[in-house]
Design an enzyme around this catalytic site. Structure first.
Site, PDB file in Angstrom:
ATOM      1  N   TYR A  12      -1.761  -0.917  10.245  1.00  0.00           N
ATOM      2  CA  TYR A  12      -1.904  -1.310   8.836  1.00  0.00           C
ATOM      3  C   TYR A  12      -0.642  -0.932   8.049  1.00  0.00           C
ATOM      4  CZ  TYR A  12      -3.655  -1.379   4.029  1.00  0.00           C
ATOM      5  OH  TYR A  12      -3.811  -1.612   2.682  1.00  0.00           O
ATOM      6  N   SER A  69       0.846  -1.198   0.000  1.00  0.00           N
ATOM      7  CA  SER A  69       0.000   0.000   0.000  1.00  0.00           C
ATOM      8  C   SER A  69       0.876   1.241   0.000  1.00  0.00           C
ATOM      9  CB  SER A  69      -0.884   0.038   1.240  1.00  0.00           C
ATOM     10  OG  SER A  69      -1.541   1.293   1.316  1.00  0.00           O
TER      11      SER A  69
HETATM   12  P1  NAP Z   1     -11.545  -6.022   0.055  1.00  0.00           P
HETATM   13  O1  NAP Z   1     -12.475  -5.430  -0.941  1.00  0.00           O
HETATM   14  O2  NAP Z   1     -11.910  -5.966   1.485  1.00  0.00           O
HETATM   15  O3  NAP Z   1     -11.239  -7.548  -0.314  1.00  0.00           O
HETATM   16  C1  NAP Z   1     -10.378  -8.271   0.526  1.00  0.00           C
HETATM   17  C2  NAP Z   1     -10.200  -9.675   0.020  1.00  0.00           C
HETATM   18  O4  NAP Z   1      -9.306 -10.356   0.928  1.00  0.00           O
HETATM   19  C3  NAP Z   1     -11.501 -10.461  -0.007  1.00  0.00           C
HETATM   20  O5  NAP Z   1     -11.518 -11.265  -1.165  1.00  0.00           O
HETATM   21  C4  NAP Z   1     -11.394 -11.352   1.243  1.00  0.00           C
HETATM   22  O6  NAP Z   1     -12.057 -12.594   1.098  1.00  0.00           O
HETATM   23  C5  NAP Z   1      -9.898 -11.591   1.296  1.00  0.00           C
HETATM   24  N1  NAP Z   1      -9.458 -12.034   2.605  1.00  0.00           N
HETATM   25  C6  NAP Z   1      -9.583 -11.409   3.814  1.00  0.00           C
HETATM   26  N2  NAP Z   1      -9.107 -12.192   4.790  1.00  0.00           N
HETATM   27  C7  NAP Z   1      -8.667 -13.326   4.197  1.00  0.00           C
HETATM   28  C8  NAP Z   1      -8.075 -14.517   4.675  1.00  0.00           C
HETATM   29  N3  NAP Z   1      -7.827 -14.717   5.976  1.00  0.00           N
HETATM   30  N4  NAP Z   1      -7.763 -15.496   3.783  1.00  0.00           N
HETATM   31  C9  NAP Z   1      -8.020 -15.332   2.457  1.00  0.00           C
HETATM   32  N5  NAP Z   1      -8.563 -14.217   1.947  1.00  0.00           N
HETATM   33  C10 NAP Z   1      -8.895 -13.238   2.819  1.00  0.00           C
HETATM   34  O7  NAP Z   1     -10.085  -5.363  -0.041  1.00  0.00           O
HETATM   35  P2  NAP Z   1      -9.404  -4.426  -1.167  1.00  0.00           P
HETATM   36  O8  NAP Z   1      -9.706  -3.024  -0.840  1.00  0.00           O
HETATM   37  O9  NAP Z   1      -9.701  -4.953  -2.525  1.00  0.00           O
HETATM   38  O10 NAP Z   1      -7.870  -4.663  -0.826  1.00  0.00           O
HETATM   39  C11 NAP Z   1      -7.133  -5.723  -1.423  1.00  0.00           C
HETATM   40  C12 NAP Z   1      -5.663  -5.566  -1.097  1.00  0.00           C
HETATM   41  O11 NAP Z   1      -5.198  -4.297  -1.540  1.00  0.00           O
HETATM   42  C13 NAP Z   1      -5.337  -5.636   0.403  1.00  0.00           C
HETATM   43  O12 NAP Z   1      -4.097  -6.284   0.591  1.00  0.00           O
HETATM   44  C14 NAP Z   1      -5.227  -4.178   0.790  1.00  0.00           C
HETATM   45  O13 NAP Z   1      -4.423  -3.991   1.931  1.00  0.00           O
HETATM   46  C15 NAP Z   1      -4.598  -3.602  -0.461  1.00  0.00           C
HETATM   47  N6  NAP Z   1      -4.817  -2.164  -0.657  1.00  0.00           N
HETATM   48  C16 NAP Z   1      -6.095  -1.670  -0.796  1.00  0.00           C
HETATM   49  C17 NAP Z   1      -6.260  -0.314  -0.996  1.00  0.00           C
HETATM   50  C18 NAP Z   1      -7.621   0.303  -1.179  1.00  0.00           C
HETATM   51  O14 NAP Z   1      -7.733   1.546  -1.106  1.00  0.00           O
HETATM   52  N7  NAP Z   1      -8.671  -0.486  -1.442  1.00  0.00           N
HETATM   53  C19 NAP Z   1      -5.147   0.542  -1.031  1.00  0.00           C
HETATM   54  C20 NAP Z   1      -3.876   0.011  -0.872  1.00  0.00           C
HETATM   55  C21 NAP Z   1      -3.734  -1.354  -0.693  1.00  0.00           C
HETATM   56  P3  NAP Z   1     -13.543 -12.846   1.720  1.00  0.00           P
HETATM   57  O15 NAP Z   1     -14.389 -11.715   1.266  1.00  0.00           O
HETATM   58  O16 NAP Z   1     -13.941 -14.159   1.177  1.00  0.00           O
HETATM   59  O17 NAP Z   1     -13.366 -12.833   3.208  1.00  0.00           O
END
Ligand code: NAP
Length: 248
Positions: A154, A141
């Protein structure tokens, strides 16, 4: 020819958000994709249906990456289904915000378990199967250098992701396995909706600081991951690419 023709990829946390975007992008480039989820079966099935409907190959596989046997079973399922493994995208992640005064052990452990331990366990299982030309892409991130208040834990998990990725890039280089990082800025996803970031002052502040002037979309991240996963990035390892519309 498509960038990932003949390759097999596992994308963790691909039932929604950025992971779903990555799974679809890898499939569009020709990869057979394992769409991992922890609890959102319907989301993962919808991603698989979209890929298969577009003529690609994908399966949904449940697995909690924080549990070693499940991380291992996820990777074994990929090899069992498609015969090999070429690409691992460690995308599963959670984010919670808390002022330092409100920080709890549970807040710390939940985030370090998924974001760091989960990545290590899945990578360990994958490293047993990846061969020459293999590619690991870890999702970090931009928060590691944007330094958003209330995100100490985080940001700590993602700093760890960057450090671990650098180490593993060197450790796996003799086997010609590459390890790179994509560091997204703020992206509108199910997760950022659920965390209350979308529509908040935090979102407004982040967008205001973003030179390209908008929030990110999963596709903004997915194309960069597809490139790093492919042989076109064959001379890149240990890199951290910030995909954030310029905020840094
Ligand atoms: P999201 O919409 O909340 O999706 C998270 C995903 O992770 C879901 O598919 C969830 O599966 C899965 N997950 C959570 N716990 C898990 C576990 N124990 N084992 C396997 N899968 C698990 O998140 P997102 O915003 O797309 O973020 C995805 C990645 O990008 C993360 O690493 C986050 O830190 C990073 N990121 C996001 C942003 C942002 O602004 N969105 C910015 C920088 C970095 P289930 O739904 O089946 O539980």
């Amino acid at each position: 020819m498509s960038k990932l023709e003949g390759k097999v990829a596992v994308v963790t946390g691909a039932s929604k958000g950025i992971g779903a975007g990555i799974a679809k992008a890898l499939a569009r480039e020709g990869a057979a994709v394992v769409v991992n989820y922890a609890s959102s079966r319907a989301g993962a099935d919808a991603v698989v249906a979209a890929i298969v409907g577009a003529g690609g190959r994908a399966v949904a596989v449940r697995g909690d990456v924080t549990r070693a046997p499940e991380a291992q079973a996820l990777i074994e399922a990929a090899v069992g289904e498609f015969g090999r493994l070429d690409v691992l995208v460690n995308n599963s992640g959670i984010y919670e915000f808390a002022a330092i005064e409100d920080l709890t052990e549970a807040h710390y452990r939940r985030q370090f378990d998924v974001n760091v331990l989960g990545l290590l366990l899945t990578t360990q299982a994958a490293a047993r199967h990846l061969g020459e030309g293999g590619s690991i892409v870890n999702i970090s991130s931009a928060i590691t250098h944007v330094h958003t208040p209330m995100a100490a834990v985080y940001a700590g998990t993602k700093g760890a992701v960057n450090a671990i990725s650098g180490v593993l890039a060197n450790e796996l280089a003799p086997r010609k396995i590459r390890v790179n990082v994509v560091s997204p800025g703020f992206v509108v996803t199910e997760g950022t909706h659920a965390a209350g970031v979308v529509g908040s002052d935090m979102e407004a502040g982040l967008v205001a600081q973003t030179p390209l002037g908008r929030a990110g979309r999963p596709e903004d991240i997915a194309g960069v991951v597809a490139f790093l996963a492919s042989d076109e990035a064959g001379w890149l390892t240990g890199e951290v690419i910030t995909a954030s519309g310029g905020i840094r």
